[in-house]
Design a protein around this motif. Structure first.
Motif, PDB file in Angstrom:
ATOM      1  N   PHE A 149       0.866  -1.176   0.000  1.00 25.86           N
ATOM      2  CA  PHE A 149       0.000   0.000   0.000  1.00 25.86           C
ATOM      3  C   PHE A 149       0.899   1.221   0.000  1.00 25.86           C
ATOM      4  O   PHE A 149       1.824   1.315   0.817  1.00 25.86           O
ATOM      5  N   LEU A 150       0.641   2.121  -0.938  1.00 25.02           N
ATOM      6  CA  LEU A 150       1.370   3.382  -1.008  1.00 25.02           C
ATOM      7  C   LEU A 150       0.399   4.500  -0.637  1.00 25.02           C
ATOM      8  O   LEU A 150      -0.731   4.522  -1.134  1.00 25.02           O
ATOM      9  N   ARG A 151       0.822   5.396   0.221  1.00 27.48           N
ATOM     10  CA  ARG A 151       0.005   6.555   0.590  1.00 27.48           C
ATOM     11  C   ARG A 151       0.658   7.795   0.013  1.00 27.48           C
ATOM     12  O   ARG A 151       1.828   8.057   0.249  1.00 27.48           O
ATOM     13  N   ILE A 152      -0.154   8.543  -0.758  1.00 25.62           N
ATOM     14  CA  ILE A 152       0.304   9.774  -1.368  1.00 25.62           C
ATOM     15  C   ILE A 152      -0.196  10.926  -0.492  1.00 25.62           C
ATOM     16  O   ILE A 152      -1.379  10.981  -0.136  1.00 25.62           O
ATOM     17  N   GLU A 153       0.690  11.850  -0.174  1.00 26.15           N
ATOM     18  CA  GLU A 153       0.320  13.026   0.609  1.00 26.15           C
ATOM     19  C   GLU A 153       0.817  14.265  -0.106  1.00 26.15           C
ATOM     20  O   GLU A 153       1.852  14.231  -0.780  1.00 26.15           O
ATOM     21  N   ASP A 181      -9.151   4.876  -2.718  1.00 31.80           N
ATOM     22  CA  ASP A 181      -9.520   6.228  -2.304  1.00 31.80           C
ATOM     23  C   ASP A 181      -8.575   6.738  -1.221  1.00 31.80           C
ATOM     24  O   ASP A 181      -7.733   6.001  -0.715  1.00 31.80           O
ATOM     25  N   GLY A 182      -8.703   8.009  -0.910  1.00 39.53           N
ATOM     26  CA  GLY A 182      -7.875   8.587   0.146  1.00 39.53           C
ATOM     27  C   GLY A 182      -6.415   8.750  -0.221  1.00 39.53           C
ATOM     28  O   GLY A 182      -5.556   8.799   0.653  1.00 39.53           O
ATOM     29  N   LEU A 219       4.573  16.168  -3.879  1.00 37.70           N
ATOM     30  CA  LEU A 219       4.042  14.895  -3.393  1.00 37.70           C
ATOM     31  C   LEU A 219       5.031  14.202  -2.466  1.00 37.70           C
ATOM     32  O   LEU A 219       6.241  14.240  -2.684  1.00 37.70           O
ATOM     33  N   ARG A 220       4.495  13.547  -1.467  1.00 32.29           N
ATOM     34  CA  ARG A 220       5.267  12.674  -0.581  1.00 32.29           C
ATOM     35  C   ARG A 220       4.598  11.312  -0.607  1.00 32.29           C
ATOM     36  O   ARG A 220       3.374  11.215  -0.499  1.00 32.29           O
TER      37      ARG A 220
END
Length: 157
Positions: free
Chosen positions: A40-44, A78-79, A118-119
């Protein structure tokens, strides 16, 4: 429902796509004795409120598909999250995730005339003996939610 169940990892359509694809890959992995990792990659986007818009998440999934092997699967969730299914060892999947993260962070996005910084952070789980798709999703989601960048959750093998 627990926050790390497949239904809450992504929207209804995204979660169904992940559930179906993951079920197929778990079966294939077991049948052929191949490794399988779920990342799972989370983009912030620092300095913005709320989650990454779905349209940006979908664009990032498309870009990610250009970086991974043809045999790997990238799904938008999503998210501001992406799911990466890789027939790879934990080390190989982590290296792929690092490459995806580097490429996404290096890409220049603008929105409303403003450049987006982006992070990307990721967590992964590796399929172990006795694990099903649900356990794999839970392990990867828990690793991502712990707040540890690049945390790896390994199943028992």
């Amino acid at each position: 429902m627990e926050s790390n169940t497949p239904q809450e990892v992504g929207g209804e359509g995204a979660s169904r796509s992940l559930e179906v694809r993951l079920g197929e890959e778990v079966e294939r992995s077991r049948r052929h004795g191949l490794p399988l990792a779920l990342v799972f990659l989370r983009i912030e986007v620092p300095g913005t409120a709320g989650p990454v818009p779905d349209a940006l998440t979908e664009a990032l999934a498309l870009l990610s598909r250009a970086v991974v092997r043809d045999s790997d699967t990238v799904l938008p969730l999503d998210g501001g999250r992406l799911a990466l299914l890789a027939s790879a060892s934990p080390e190989g999947a982590a290296e792929t995730a690092r490459t995806v993260a580097r490429e996404l962070e290096a890409f220049q996005f603008t929105c409303g005339g403003r450049e987006l910084d982006l992070r990307v952070r990721f967590a992964l789980a590796s399929l172990g003996d006795g694990m099903g798709p649900g356990e794999l999703v839970r392990a990867a989601a828990e690793a991502l939610e712990c707040g540890c960048a690049e945390r790896t959750a390994l199943g028992t093998s």
